[in-house]
Design a protein around this motif. Structure first.
Motif, PDB file in Angstrom:
ATOM      1  N   TYR A 502      39.490 -52.520  82.236  1.00  0.00           N
ATOM      2  CA  TYR A 502      40.272 -52.524  81.052  1.00  0.00           C
ATOM      3  C   TYR A 502      41.477 -53.505  80.979  1.00  0.00           C
ATOM      4  N   LEU A 503      41.877 -53.670  79.804  1.00  0.00           N
ATOM      5  CA  LEU A 503      43.064 -54.659  79.557  1.00  0.00           C
ATOM      6  C   LEU A 503      43.871 -53.686  78.296  1.00  0.00           C
ATOM      7  N   ARG A 504      45.148 -53.555  78.529  1.00  0.00           N
ATOM      8  CA  ARG A 504      45.861 -52.744  77.732  1.00  0.00           C
ATOM      9  C   ARG A 504      47.184 -53.491  77.660  1.00  0.00           C
ATOM     10  N   THR A 505      47.522 -53.420  76.451  1.00  0.00           N
ATOM     11  CA  THR A 505      49.030 -54.059  75.919  1.00  0.00           C
ATOM     12  C   THR A 505      49.601 -53.093  75.112  1.00  0.00           C
ATOM     13  N   LEU A 506      50.970 -52.546  75.513  1.00  0.00           N
ATOM     14  CA  LEU A 506      51.461 -51.489  74.919  1.00  0.00           C
ATOM     15  C   LEU A 506      52.779 -52.000  74.224  1.00  0.00           C
ATOM     16  N   ASN A 507      52.913 -51.585  73.063  1.00  0.00           N
ATOM     17  CA  ASN A 507      54.132 -52.085  72.335  1.00  0.00           C
ATOM     18  C   ASN A 507      54.851 -50.783  72.091  1.00  0.00           C
ATOM     19  N   THR A 521      46.003 -54.898  83.460  1.00  0.00           N
ATOM     20  CA  THR A 521      44.394 -55.124  83.802  1.00  0.00           C
ATOM     21  C   THR A 521      44.130 -54.492  84.779  1.00  0.00           C
ATOM     22  N   GLY A 522      43.071 -54.224  85.070  1.00  0.00           N
ATOM     23  CA  GLY A 522      42.449 -53.494  86.136  1.00  0.00           C
ATOM     24  C   GLY A 522      41.155 -52.972  86.066  1.00  0.00           C
ATOM     25  N   GLY A 523      40.858 -51.962  87.126  1.00  0.00           N
ATOM     26  CA  GLY A 523      39.465 -51.436  87.384  1.00  0.00           C
ATOM     27  C   GLY A 523      39.355 -50.499  88.224  1.00  0.00           C
ATOM     28  N   ARG A 524      38.474 -49.315  88.134  1.00  0.00           N
ATOM     29  CA  ARG A 524      38.421 -48.410  89.103  1.00  0.00           C
ATOM     30  C   ARG A 524      36.827 -48.010  89.215  1.00  0.00           C
ATOM     31  N   VAL A 525      36.652 -47.435  90.477  1.00  0.00           N
ATOM     32  CA  VAL A 525      35.303 -46.857  90.592  1.00  0.00           C
ATOM     33  C   VAL A 525      35.569 -45.693  91.215  1.00  0.00           C
ATOM     34  N   ASN A 526      34.568 -44.484  90.607  1.00  0.00           N
ATOM     35  CA  ASN A 526      34.819 -43.206  91.134  1.00  0.00           C
ATOM     36  C   ASN A 526      33.546 -42.662  91.331  1.00  0.00           C
TER      37      ASN A 526
END
Length: 777
Positions: A502-507, A521-526
């Motif tokens: 994911y890539l998130r930008t919050l205003n 920015t990041g990622g995960r596995v579950n």
């Protein structure tokens, strides 16, 4: 019925009239056919029928002797085909000449004046009774079709309907059939009279009826349009109403339906005999129970001294039968024999239990899955072929398939296997629904105007059971791109795997005065490991990089966080942190459906912990949903959620991990993400703690038919968001109540709500109407 037709004459040949002889024989006269050896056979008069078809029905071949017996058999056989309206047999110098006049074929069937029914539905229905394109025209079939049309209109209350049928010959011995319909006006129920009721008022009894007089919503429900089917159902509803209140001998003696001469008003009279009210004086069980009498007796819902209830009696029979089914007795039969004491107004019941033969499951069959692979459904089965029949495992199999969320409808039945007395087949039938989902969310307010979010997800990719998704959020205050994939059967044992990038930008929302920017920015596995039929434990790891940018107008909490991370005294600048969060979760799901649950529970505890990264924190989320059917149409749904987060080892709780409240999914009636802690400028910044509670009474929408997903509901919400250093005080909760509609429509999910905030405080941002809609594929 008006018929326009035309007779097509055949040429006249002077031959030996065998046909006349045959007719004479059939009439019992002495005229007979002179036998002759058939040198050849010739068919005349056919236009569409193949000559070979005629030859196949003739009981004589070239070289055989043609006589009286074969003449009669030939005439009967050709008439029996239904292809011909005239058949003659003649002989010409040893040649058998078969002269036929074909019945016309139907070229088209059409309708004019039909408003109550779709033309395609009528065309299909009439074709099933022999009147349709390419069918052989038969006047009797057309007459039956006309009467069937009238019957359908009468069932919809259109008693003034007039139907004129026109049959027009066209080229190549074909006809067109036109049904000209004058529907007239709908006859409406003017009055319903109930006679013989003494204990219950007319008003109480009318409430259980489907039929009714005209009112505000009858334009939609059509309850004021008389239907024999509805009346039959209403008679049973009245009987059930009395039986469930102790009136064991109550009965609907008769009904009278009258219509005014102008066929516009209907008067309905229902005659009732109530009888006496009975109490239960005793309960006994007899029959073969394999030493489980006490266990089975606990399943009886009727109690001694209790008012008799037909509903509880039926339920008791079913529960005992179902329990016997868990031991393999699929054909168990339970009958309750009443012993009535009319003087004391008491009734005692003896439940006779006949288990029948113990049964095996021969086959588990699947039908209706046009996209989903068999293995995706079959791996959810808990009943296996060749093993003892187990009613619990069969129900569990159905529920597990329904919880997949891939199907609009999942039904199961267990017919006896043909040719055996101790085996059954289990037939599971599904109705596929679009599993792709393009979700659009939006709201409108004076402060923020229109906001927009979207996500695309394929929950059953290529019928494999895997979920592939992409989220796109383009609201005024955030931008998100996220890719995800989930395989529910990463291993054969049912261990699931899910990963996300994911890539998130919050205003800040437009309602905020200050500005800031958060980029993640990041990622995960579950992985999910099932430990029982309803329990799953999850564990995973992720990596995340977060950058926060602040300026002089930014909320204080964001400035404080930048100051604590970077040491910049003003708190104005940029702070970047790296996290390696570990996650663990437990989930229990016993709902009967993932889409439209009416019974069961859903619970989930999720813990996220970061010890190795720059941000030292933990956050925990507990969600509990509970569903219970109050009636066969009304479901009570309760949901509670508690969230808690905190920094550890002296680190501040990351402000970008805050929880928010307000809007659909939390507390309706308040602007999305507006509840809880506000900055000195009045800006909503969320908090480390959150409480949410929702209660809904869910009911099928009037006229929704078999569509379980179309529901309206009344709701009450409560919730609040708290900062890390605040206590979670119940007196600070915000409340709202209202009405809403939800529907899994053919183009995707839709949810609307209108809420009234009940204890709004100064500074709270309100938004009464909210919606969420999507489109499916």
């Amino acid at each position: 019925m008006k018929l326009n037709s035309e007779r097509f004459a055949l040429p006249f040949f002077r031959r030996s009239l065998i046909g006349a002889a045959v007719l004479a024989l059939c009439a019992g006269q002495a005229l007979a056919v002179n036998p002759f050896v058939v040198k050849d056979i010739r068919v005349e008069g056919i236009q569409r029928t193949e000559a070979g078809t005629v030859f196949s029905y003739l009981p004589v071949r070239v070289g055989e002797t043609f006589n009286d017996e074969k003449s009669i058999a030939a005439i009967k056989a050709l008439y029996a085909t239904g292809f011909f309206k005239d058949v003659r047999l003649e002989e010409e110098k040893g040649v058998l000449v078969v002269l036929v006049e074909e019945r016309p074929a139907i070229a088209t069937v059409d309708f004019t004046g039909t408003k109550e029914f779709e033309k395609d539905v009528l065309v299909k229905a009439l074709k099933e009774i022999g009147v349709g394109e390419t069918k052989i025209f038969d006047k009797a079939s057309v007459d039956r079709a006309e009467q069937e049309l009238k019957r359908q209109y009468l069932s919809h209350g259109l008693y003034g309907v007039k139907i004129t049928t026109t049959v027009t010959p066209i080229e190549r011995n074909r006809v067109t059939v036109m049904f000209n319909v004058d529907e007239g006006e709908v006859a409406r129920i003017k009055q319903i009279s109930i006679v013989g009721n003494k204990t219950f008022s007319d008003k109480e009894l009318r409430e259980v009826l489907q039929l009714g007089t005209s009112g505000w919503f009858t334009w939609y429900t059509k309850a004021d349009q008389y239907s024999k089917t509805k009346l039959t159902g209403d008679i049973e509803s009245i009987k059930s109403f009395y039986l469930n209140r102790g009136y064991l001998e109550a009965n609907v003696e008769s009904t009278q339906v009258s219509i005014t001469p102008d066929k516009k008003d209907i008067y309905l009279t229902i005659n009732i005999t109530e009888g006496e009210k009975y109490t239960v004086s005793g309960i006994k069980l007899e029959g073969e129970m394999f030493g489980r009498e006490d266990e089975l007796k606990e399943l009886v819902r009727l109690r001694e001294g209790q008012t008799y209830s037909g509903e509880l009696l039926t339920l008791s029979n079913k529960l005992i039968s179902d329990r016997m089914g868990t031991f393999g007795y699929a054909f168990a039969n339970v009958n309750a024999n009443p012993e009535i004491d009319r003087e004391k107004r008491q009734v005692a019941f003896t439940f006779f239990v006949d288990p029948g033969k113990r049964a095996y499951v021969r086959r588990m069959n699947i039908a209706g899955n046009t996209t989903t692979r068999d293995e995706v459904i079959r791996r959810e089965f808990r009943q296996f072929e060749g093993s003892w029949y187990d009613g619990n495992k069969i129900k569990m199999s159905r529920d597990r398939v329904d919880r997949l969320g891939y199907f609009k409808e999942v039904t199961i039945d267990t017919p006896e296997a043909q040719g055996t007395s101790d085996q059954v087949d289990v037939n599971l039938t599904v109705v596929e629904k679009p599993t792709g989902n393009f979700l659009i969310g939006g709201s409108f307010s004076q402060a923020e105007k229109f906001t927009f979010t979207a996500s695309i997800q394929q929950a059953n990719f290529a019928g494999s059971g895997n979920t592939v998704g992409m989220e796109l959020n383009t609201s005024d205050y955030s931008r998100t791109i996220a890719l995800s994939h989930m395989n529910p059967y990463f291993t054969e044992d049912g261990v699931s795997q899910q990963f996300e990038l994911y890539l998130r930008t919050l205003n800040p929302p437009a309602l905020n005065q200050g500005t800031y920017k958060v980029k993640q920015t990041g990622g995960r596995v579950n992985y999910g490991v099932p430990f029982s039929e309803t329990d799953t434990v999850y564990f995973g790891i992720g990596v995340e990089r977060t950058t926060i940018e602040t300026d002089i107008t930014s909320p204080t909490r964001y400035q404080d966080y930048v100051r604590q991370v970077t040491g910049i005294e003003s708190g104005i600048g940029s702070a970047t942190t790296n996290a390696l969060p570990l996650t663990a979760a437990w989930q229990r799901d016993s709902r009967d459906s993932a889409i439209t649950p009416s019974a069961g529970r859903y619970q989930r505890i999720n813990v996220e912990l970061d010890l190795a990264g720059d941000t030292k924190y933990y956050r925990a989320i507990y969600n509990h949903e509970w569903f219970r059917p109050l009636t066969n149409k009304i479901t009570l749904a309760l949901r509670g959620e508690i969230n808690y987060g905190q920094g550890i080892k002296g680190s501040p709780y990351p402000v970008f991990k805050n929880f928010y409240g307000g809007g659909i999914g939390s507390v309706r009636g308040y602007l999305s993400q507006s509840l809880g802690v506000v900055d000195r400028n009045g800006d909503a910044v969320g908090g480390a703690k959150r409480l949410i509670g929702n209660a809904e009474l869910q009911m099928p929408f009037p006229g929704s038919g078999t569509d379980r997903s179309l529901r309206w509901f009344g709701f009450a919400d409560a919730g609040q968001v708290y900062s890390e250093d605040q206590k979670m005080r119940l007196n600070e909760l915000r409340y709202s109540a209202g009405l809403g509609v939800s529907w899994i429509s053919p183009v995707g999910p839709l949810k609307l709500s209108y809420a009234k905030p009940l204890n709004a405080k100064p500074g709270d941002r309100l938004e009464r109407f909210q919606f969420q809609m999507g489109t499916g594929f």
